[in-house]
Write a protein that holds these residues in place. Structure first.
Motif, PDB file in Angstrom:
ATOM      1  N   VAL A  35       0.837  -1.203   0.000  1.00 49.94           N
ATOM      2  CA  VAL A  35       0.000   0.000   0.000  1.00 49.94           C
ATOM      3  C   VAL A  35       0.873   1.254   0.000  1.00 49.94           C
ATOM      4  N   ALA A  36       1.972   1.225   0.734  1.00 55.27           N
ATOM      5  CA  ALA A  36       2.881   2.374   0.738  1.00 55.27           C
ATOM      6  C   ALA A  36       3.462   2.599  -0.662  1.00 55.27           C
ATOM      7  N   ALA A  37       3.738   1.516  -1.380  1.00 59.14           N
ATOM      8  CA  ALA A  37       4.232   1.649  -2.751  1.00 59.14           C
ATOM      9  C   ALA A  37       3.185   2.330  -3.629  1.00 59.14           C
ATOM     10  N   LEU A  38       1.920   1.992  -3.430  1.00 61.55           N
ATOM     11  CA  LEU A  38       0.850   2.659  -4.178  1.00 61.55           C
ATOM     12  C   LEU A  38       0.774   4.140  -3.833  1.00 61.55           C
ATOM     13  N   ILE A  39       0.909   4.462  -2.557  1.00 61.21           N
ATOM     14  CA  ILE A  39       0.897   5.868  -2.141  1.00 61.21           C
ATOM     15  C   ILE A  39       2.060   6.615  -2.795  1.00 61.21           C
ATOM     16  N   ASP A  40       3.238   6.012  -2.749  1.00 57.03           N
ATOM     17  CA  ASP A  40       4.429   6.664  -3.319  1.00 57.03           C
ATOM     18  C   ASP A  40       4.253   6.960  -4.801  1.00 57.03           C
ATOM     19  N   ILE A  41       3.746   6.001  -5.554  1.00 54.50           N
ATOM     20  CA  ILE A  41       3.608   6.248  -6.987  1.00 54.50           C
ATOM     21  C   ILE A  41       2.434   7.176  -7.298  1.00 54.50           C
ATOM     22  N   ALA A  42       1.404   7.158  -6.461  1.00 55.58           N
ATOM     23  CA  ALA A  42       0.301   8.109  -6.642  1.00 55.58           C
ATOM     24  C   ALA A  42       0.817   9.536  -6.478  1.00 55.58           C
ATOM     25  N   GLU A  43       1.734   9.719  -5.541  1.00 53.21           N
ATOM     26  CA  GLU A  43       2.312  11.040  -5.317  1.00 53.21           C
ATOM     27  C   GLU A  43       3.229  11.467  -6.464  1.00 53.21           C
ATOM     28  N   LYS A  44       3.571  10.521  -7.337  1.00 52.82           N
ATOM     29  CA  LYS A  44       4.382  10.827  -8.523  1.00 52.82           C
ATOM     30  C   LYS A  44       3.505  10.856  -9.780  1.00 52.82           C
ATOM     31  N   ASN A  45       2.201  11.038  -9.578  1.00 53.04           N
ATOM     32  CA  ASN A  45       1.226  11.204 -10.653  1.00 53.04           C
ATOM     33  C   ASN A  45       0.959   9.954 -11.493  1.00 53.04           C
ATOM     34  N   TRP A  46       1.131   8.785 -10.909  1.00 52.51           N
ATOM     35  CA  TRP A  46       0.703   7.564 -11.577  1.00 52.51           C
ATOM     36  C   TRP A  46      -0.804   7.448 -11.411  1.00 52.51           C
ATOM     37  N   THR A  47      -1.455   6.824 -12.356  1.00 51.97           N
ATOM     38  CA  THR A  47      -2.872   6.511 -12.234  1.00 51.97           C
ATOM     39  C   THR A  47      -2.985   5.143 -11.602  1.00 51.97           C
ATOM     40  N   ILE A  48      -3.822   5.041 -10.568  1.00 49.29           N
ATOM     41  CA  ILE A  48      -4.020   3.757  -9.889  1.00 49.29           C
ATOM     42  C   ILE A  48      -5.417   3.245 -10.174  1.00 49.29           C
ATOM     43  N   VAL A  49      -5.496   1.980 -10.579  1.00 51.35           N
ATOM     44  CA  VAL A  49      -6.780   1.361 -10.890  1.00 51.35           C
ATOM     45  C   VAL A  49      -6.867   0.065 -10.082  1.00 51.35           C
ATOM     46  N   ARG A  50      -8.015  -0.135  -9.498  1.00 48.81           N
ATOM     47  CA  ARG A  50      -8.284  -1.378  -8.778  1.00 48.81           C
ATOM     48  C   ARG A  50      -9.477  -2.048  -9.454  1.00 48.81           C
ATOM     49  N   PRO A  51      -9.199  -3.043 -10.293  1.00 47.64           N
ATOM     50  CA  PRO A  51     -10.309  -3.711 -11.006  1.00 47.64           C
ATOM     51  C   PRO A  51     -11.241  -4.438 -10.065  1.00 47.64           C
TER      52      PRO A  51
END
Length: 153
Positions: A137-153
């Motif tokens: 989850v921390a990895a998801l937070i880190d990349i979200a803060e770098k403007n990655w789009t996160i999708v949870r199917p």
């Protein structure tokens, strides 16, 4: 035509040619690649297949446009089964992704691996080519803060 007019035109042409040469010499900045993170946290084969379908479709879409895309699949909780050598319901397809799609990577949550190791008495092996992050989850937070789009199917 006056002699001064011809020299002014020649000067303008020289300046314009110099400007165009300079403009063409400036390196063209390529666009940043598109970045997509796919979260899998449930032990549901249909969702695991969906994650792989989405990764393939997005990769194909941007490739068709001549654009780059980076895709990372981050697995934790029950979704970690997707990346485990001895029980992944999508193992063969995932291994094909790892061989043929260098723009798609797979990351396992280290905390979930440690929990499974305690529960099962051994750390389950990951499919070769899967990397580990300590906290999914921390990895998801880190990349979200770098403007990655996160999708949870």
């Amino acid at each position: 035509m006056s002699p001064g007019g011809a020299s002014r035109r020649a000067l303008c042409r020289a300046l314009l040619a110099g400007f165009l040469t300079a403009a063409c010499a400036v390196p063209v900045r390529t666009a940043e690649p598109h970045r997509l993170a796919l979260q899998i946290s449930e032990d549901e084969p249909a969702k695991m297949r969906s994650v792989l379908d989405i990764a393939a479709n997005v990769s194909r879409h941007y490739s068709g446009l001549g654009e780059d895309v980076e895709i990372v699949v981050i697995a934790f909780n029950g979704g970690l089964d997707m990346l485990l050598q001895d029980r992944s319901p999508v193992k063969e397809r995932l291994e094909n992704f790892l061989k043929s799609m260098p723009n798609v990577s797979f990351v396992a949550c280290g905390n979930t691996l440690e929990t499974l190791a305690v529960k099962e008495g051994r750390r389950p092996p990951l499919i070769q080519g899967v990397s580990i992050t300590q906290v999914g989850v921390a990895a998801l937070i880190d990349i979200a803060e770098k403007n990655w789009t996160i999708v949870r199917p």
